[in-house]
Design a protein around this motif. Structure first.
Motif, PDB file in Angstrom:
ATOM      1  N   ILE A 119       6.427   3.911  10.763  1.00  0.00           N
ATOM      2  CA  ILE A 119       6.343   5.026  11.716  1.00  0.00           C
ATOM      3  C   ILE A 119       7.723   5.370  12.262  1.00  0.00           C
ATOM      4  CG2 ILE A 119       5.453   5.710  13.973  1.00  0.00           C
ATOM      5  CD1 ILE A 119       2.912   4.127  13.339  1.00  0.00           C
ATOM      6  N   ASP A 120       8.484   4.326  12.623  1.00  0.00           N
ATOM      7  CA  ASP A 120       9.842   4.576  13.134  1.00  0.00           C
ATOM      8  C   ASP A 120      10.688   5.309  12.104  1.00  0.00           C
ATOM      9  OD1 ASP A 120       9.242   3.349  15.513  1.00  0.00           O
ATOM     10  OD2 ASP A 120      10.115   1.406  14.959  1.00  0.00           O
ATOM     11  N   GLN A 121      10.561   4.885  10.841  1.00  0.00           N
ATOM     12  CA  GLN A 121      11.365   5.494   9.779  1.00  0.00           C
ATOM     13  C   GLN A 121      11.012   6.963   9.590  1.00  0.00           C
ATOM     14  OE1 GLN A 121      11.255   3.390   5.980  1.00  0.00           O
ATOM     15  NE2 GLN A 121      11.465   5.321   4.862  1.00  0.00           N
ATOM     16  N   VAL A 122       9.723   7.252   9.538  1.00  0.00           N
ATOM     17  CA  VAL A 122       9.285   8.618   9.248  1.00  0.00           C
ATOM     18  C   VAL A 122       9.471   9.531  10.450  1.00  0.00           C
ATOM     19  CG1 VAL A 122       7.260  10.031   8.696  1.00  0.00           C
ATOM     20  CG2 VAL A 122       7.688   7.921   7.431  1.00  0.00           C
ATOM     21  N   MET A 123       9.282   8.982  11.662  1.00  0.00           N
ATOM     22  CA  MET A 123       9.342   9.811  12.857  1.00  0.00           C
ATOM     23  C   MET A 123      10.758   9.983  13.396  1.00  0.00           C
ATOM     24  SD  MET A 123       6.273  10.723  13.092  1.00  0.00           S
ATOM     25  CE  MET A 123       6.383  11.585  14.656  1.00  0.00           C
ATOM     26  N   ALA A 124      11.744   9.412  12.713  1.00  0.00           N
ATOM     27  CA  ALA A 124      13.127   9.495  13.190  1.00  0.00           C
ATOM     28  C   ALA A 124      13.606  10.937  13.300  1.00  0.00           C
ATOM     29  CB  ALA A 124      14.045   8.705  12.269  1.00  0.00           C
ATOM     30  N   THR A 125      13.048  11.787  12.457  1.00  0.00           N
ATOM     31  CA  THR A 125      13.460  13.200  12.478  1.00  0.00           C
ATOM     32  C   THR A 125      12.515  14.070  13.282  1.00  0.00           C
ATOM     33  OG1 THR A 125      12.275  13.549  10.389  1.00  0.00           O
ATOM     34  CG2 THR A 125      14.618  13.007  10.246  1.00  0.00           C
ATOM     35  N   GLY A 126      11.536  13.444  13.989  1.00  0.00           N
ATOM     36  CA  GLY A 126      10.615  14.197  14.829  1.00  0.00           C
ATOM     37  C   GLY A 126       9.384  14.649  14.082  1.00  0.00           C
ATOM     38  N   GLY A 127       8.549  15.416  14.771  1.00  0.00           N
ATOM     39  CA  GLY A 127       7.307  15.887  14.184  1.00  0.00           C
ATOM     40  C   GLY A 127       6.103  15.278  14.864  1.00  0.00           C
ATOM     41  N   ARG A 128       4.920  15.712  14.450  1.00  0.00           N
ATOM     42  CA  ARG A 128       3.669  15.232  15.036  1.00  0.00           C
ATOM     43  C   ARG A 128       2.952  14.333  14.030  1.00  0.00           C
ATOM     44  NH1 ARG A 128      -1.678  17.229  15.005  1.00  0.00           N
ATOM     45  NH2 ARG A 128      -2.897  16.568  16.826  1.00  0.00           N
ATOM     46  N   LEU A 129       2.754  13.078  14.418  1.00  0.00           N
ATOM     47  CA  LEU A 129       2.047  12.124  13.557  1.00  0.00           C
ATOM     48  C   LEU A 129       0.547  12.387  13.642  1.00  0.00           C
ATOM     49  CD1 LEU A 129       2.177   9.599  11.725  1.00  0.00           C
ATOM     50  CD2 LEU A 129       1.991   8.207  13.802  1.00  0.00           C
ATOM     51  N   GLU A 130      -0.063  12.683  12.489  1.00  0.00           N
ATOM     52  CA  GLU A 130      -1.478  13.056  12.464  1.00  0.00           C
ATOM     53  C   GLU A 130      -2.386  11.967  11.900  1.00  0.00           C
ATOM     54  OE1 GLU A 130      -1.319  16.569  10.124  1.00  0.00           O
ATOM     55  OE2 GLU A 130      -0.385  17.784  11.698  1.00  0.00           O
ATOM     56  N   ALA A 131      -1.854  11.151  11.008  1.00  0.00           N
ATOM     57  CA  ALA A 131      -2.705  10.113  10.407  1.00  0.00           C
ATOM     58  C   ALA A 131      -1.845   9.040   9.778  1.00  0.00           C
ATOM     59  CB  ALA A 131      -3.628  10.721   9.343  1.00  0.00           C
ATOM     60  N   VAL A 132      -2.388   7.806   9.761  1.00  0.00           N
ATOM     61  CA  VAL A 132      -1.730   6.674   9.110  1.00  0.00           C
ATOM     62  C   VAL A 132      -2.747   6.012   8.191  1.00  0.00           C
ATOM     63  CG1 VAL A 132      -0.593   4.446   9.400  1.00  0.00           C
ATOM     64  CG2 VAL A 132      -0.195   6.276  11.077  1.00  0.00           C
ATOM     65  N   ASN A 133      -2.397   5.852   6.941  1.00  0.00           N
ATOM     66  CA  ASN A 133      -3.285   5.234   5.950  1.00  0.00           C
ATOM     67  C   ASN A 133      -2.580   4.025   5.345  1.00  0.00           C
ATOM     68  OD1 ASN A 133      -5.353   4.738   4.098  1.00  0.00           O
ATOM     69  ND2 ASN A 133      -4.579   6.220   2.615  1.00  0.00           N
ATOM     70  N   VAL A 134      -3.091   2.817   5.629  1.00  0.00           N
ATOM     71  CA  VAL A 134      -2.499   1.586   5.123  1.00  0.00           C
ATOM     72  C   VAL A 134      -3.241   1.172   3.852  1.00  0.00           C
ATOM     73  CG1 VAL A 134      -1.960  -0.825   5.598  1.00  0.00           C
ATOM     74  CG2 VAL A 134      -1.867   0.865   7.454  1.00  0.00           C
ATOM     75  N   ILE A 135      -2.506   1.039   2.763  1.00  0.00           N
ATOM     76  CA  ILE A 135      -3.109   0.713   1.467  1.00  0.00           C
ATOM     77  C   ILE A 135      -2.646  -0.672   1.038  1.00  0.00           C
ATOM     78  CG2 ILE A 135      -3.421   1.491  -0.915  1.00  0.00           C
ATOM     79  CD1 ILE A 135      -2.422   4.264   0.086  1.00  0.00           C
ATOM     80  N   LYS A 136      -3.587  -1.606   0.942  1.00  0.00           N
ATOM     81  CA  LYS A 136      -3.253  -2.976   0.583  1.00  0.00           C
ATOM     82  C   LYS A 136      -2.998  -3.093  -0.921  1.00  0.00           C
ATOM     83  CE  LYS A 136      -5.903  -5.031   4.378  1.00  0.00           C
ATOM     84  NZ  LYS A 136      -6.991  -5.966   4.754  1.00  0.00           N
ATOM     85  N   PRO A 137      -2.254  -4.135  -1.344  1.00  0.00           N
ATOM     86  CA  PRO A 137      -1.984  -4.316  -2.770  1.00  0.00           C
ATOM     87  C   PRO A 137      -3.278  -4.372  -3.583  1.00  0.00           C
ATOM     88  CG  PRO A 137      -0.599  -5.771  -1.470  1.00  0.00           C
ATOM     89  CD  PRO A 137      -1.581  -5.156  -0.516  1.00  0.00           C
ATOM     90  N   SER A 138      -3.327  -3.589  -4.625  1.00  0.00           N
ATOM     91  CA  SER A 138      -4.523  -3.501  -5.460  1.00  0.00           C
ATOM     92  C   SER A 138      -4.136  -2.782  -6.742  1.00  0.00           C
ATOM     93  CB  SER A 138      -5.624  -2.717  -4.748  1.00  0.00           C
ATOM     94  OG  SER A 138      -5.220  -1.371  -4.565  1.00  0.00           O
ATOM     95  N   LEU A 139      -5.091  -2.624  -7.630  1.00  0.00           N
ATOM     96  CA  LEU A 139      -4.835  -1.847  -8.842  1.00  0.00           C
ATOM     97  C   LEU A 139      -4.513  -0.396  -8.477  1.00  0.00           C
ATOM     98  CD1 LEU A 139      -4.698  -1.848 -11.899  1.00  0.00           C
ATOM     99  CD2 LEU A 139      -7.159  -1.384 -11.968  1.00  0.00           C
ATOM    100  N   GLU A 140      -5.081   0.077  -7.373  1.00  0.00           N
ATOM    101  CA  GLU A 140      -4.780   1.439  -6.931  1.00  0.00           C
ATOM    102  C   GLU A 140      -3.302   1.586  -6.572  1.00  0.00           C
ATOM    103  OE1 GLU A 140      -5.842   4.328  -3.170  1.00  0.00           O
ATOM    104  OE2 GLU A 140      -7.490   3.245  -4.129  1.00  0.00           O
ATOM    105  N   THR A 141      -2.737   0.587  -5.892  1.00  0.00           N
ATOM    106  CA  THR A 141      -1.313   0.693  -5.539  1.00  0.00           C
ATOM    107  C   THR A 141      -0.434   0.570  -6.783  1.00  0.00           C
ATOM    108  OG1 THR A 141      -1.166  -1.684  -5.008  1.00  0.00           O
ATOM    109  CG2 THR A 141      -1.668  -0.179  -3.204  1.00  0.00           C
ATOM    110  N   VAL A 142      -0.863  -0.207  -7.773  1.00  0.00           N
ATOM    111  CA  VAL A 142      -0.145  -0.249  -9.052  1.00  0.00           C
ATOM    112  C   VAL A 142      -0.150   1.139  -9.677  1.00  0.00           C
ATOM    113  CG1 VAL A 142      -0.125  -1.199 -11.386  1.00  0.00           C
ATOM    114  CG2 VAL A 142      -0.734  -2.671  -9.471  1.00  0.00           C
TER     115      VAL A 142
END
Length: 296
Positions: free
Chosen positions: A258-281
């Motif tokens: 969040i700190d990294q992405v919000m460094a340039t400002g803007g409105r945070l609307e959603a956060v989606n955490v994706i755990k290691p899986s075949l989907e992340t591969v």
């Protein structure tokens, strides 16, 4: 999945392959659907074939089944151990049933076509295994799309072949039917059948398959044991929606992302955490986001 030292083909274990594919290539109107696919599918294994839409999965399955002629390359299918019986059965992506025949007659016809001995007993066992009893007397047109899919796949399972090719076998199935069908596939693997399963359902592939082959634009971009690939390529990811735009950060530190992405400002609307899986591969190697994967 190991790598054949002689050819570089993806192969699981050391058994003689039920299907041995080398240099498979198919071109449609100047578009390369498959570019030199090498693959072995050995008895007693389930190999998952995954990739984005248009990656070449269905083309590969149809070439292996002999329904489509490749432009070059070789497909070798081990002969059936039972004389007169087809060594290959396929449940293609398109549902293929005879509309004027009740389900029971459809399955009887496909069992006879495949050279199944003692078809009456086999059909009775399959009916119980897949819970098809209420459907037997109905015409395909009177079934839901999910029920049609289940009967369509049952027509391939009735053959008990050496090599079973399944292209999107659980599409449109409800949760119960999906679990029933995948359990049937697992029993055939345990009985020594070689299975190639093409699917967009990555969680299903992760839990069902021993190994996977991932293709994109007709080329293999990853192949191996599921756990090994997750360990190598499947690090966690965080997707943050800021002002309607999705930003992706590798790792699992939400606060830092969040700190990294919000460094340039803007409105945070959603956060989606994706755990290691075949989907992340899949996302890591294809460059797709989780919403793209769900839509593919």
């Amino acid at each position: 999945m190991s790598v054949d030292d002689e050819s570089g083909a993806a192969a699981l274990g050391s058994s003689r392959p039920a299907a041995r594919i080398r240099g498979l290539r198919k071109v449609y109107g100047g578009v390369v659907a498959l570019h030199g696919l090498d693959l072995d599918v050995v008895p007693g294994s389930v190999v998952g074939l995954i990739g984005p839409n248009g990656a070449g999965k269905t083309t590969a399955v149809r070439c292996i089944a002999g329904l489509l002629k490749p432009d070059s390359g070789e497909v070798s299918i081990a002969p059936s151990s039972t004389p007169g019986k087809s060594p290959v059965a396929i449940a293609a992506q398109e549902i293929e049933l005879y509309p004027g025949l009740p389900v029971e007659m459809n399955l009887t016809f496909f069992s006879e076509l495949s050279g199944v001995a003692d078809a009456e007993r086999v059909l009775a066992e399959l009916t119980e295994e897949l819970e098809l009893g209420p459907l037997l007397g109905k015409l395909p047109k009177d079934l839901s799309i999910g029920q049609q899919r289940l009967v369509h796949v049952a027509a391939a399972l009735v053959a008990t072949p050496e090599l079973l090719l399944l292209d999107e076998p659980t599409a449109a199935l409800d949760v119960g039917a999906r679990e029933t069908l995948l359990a049937a596939v697992a029993r055939r693997r345990a009985a020594g059948v070689a299975v190639l399963l093409s699917s967009h359902q990555l969680q299903e592939v992760e839990t069902t398959c021993d190994s996977i082959v991932m293709i994109n634009h007709g080329e293999v971009i990853a192949a191996g044991n599921v756990d090994d690939l997750i360990g190598e390529h499947g690090g966690g990811r965080i997707e943050l929606t800021v002002d309607g735009k999705v930003e992706v950060v590798d790792g699992d530190d939400v606060a830092a992302a969040i700190d990294q992405v919000m460094a340039t400002g803007g409105r945070l609307e959603a956060v989606n955490v994706i755990k290691p899986s075949l989907e992340t591969v899949f996302m890591s190697l294809t460059g797709m986001r989780s919403t793209d994967v769900e839509a593919s």
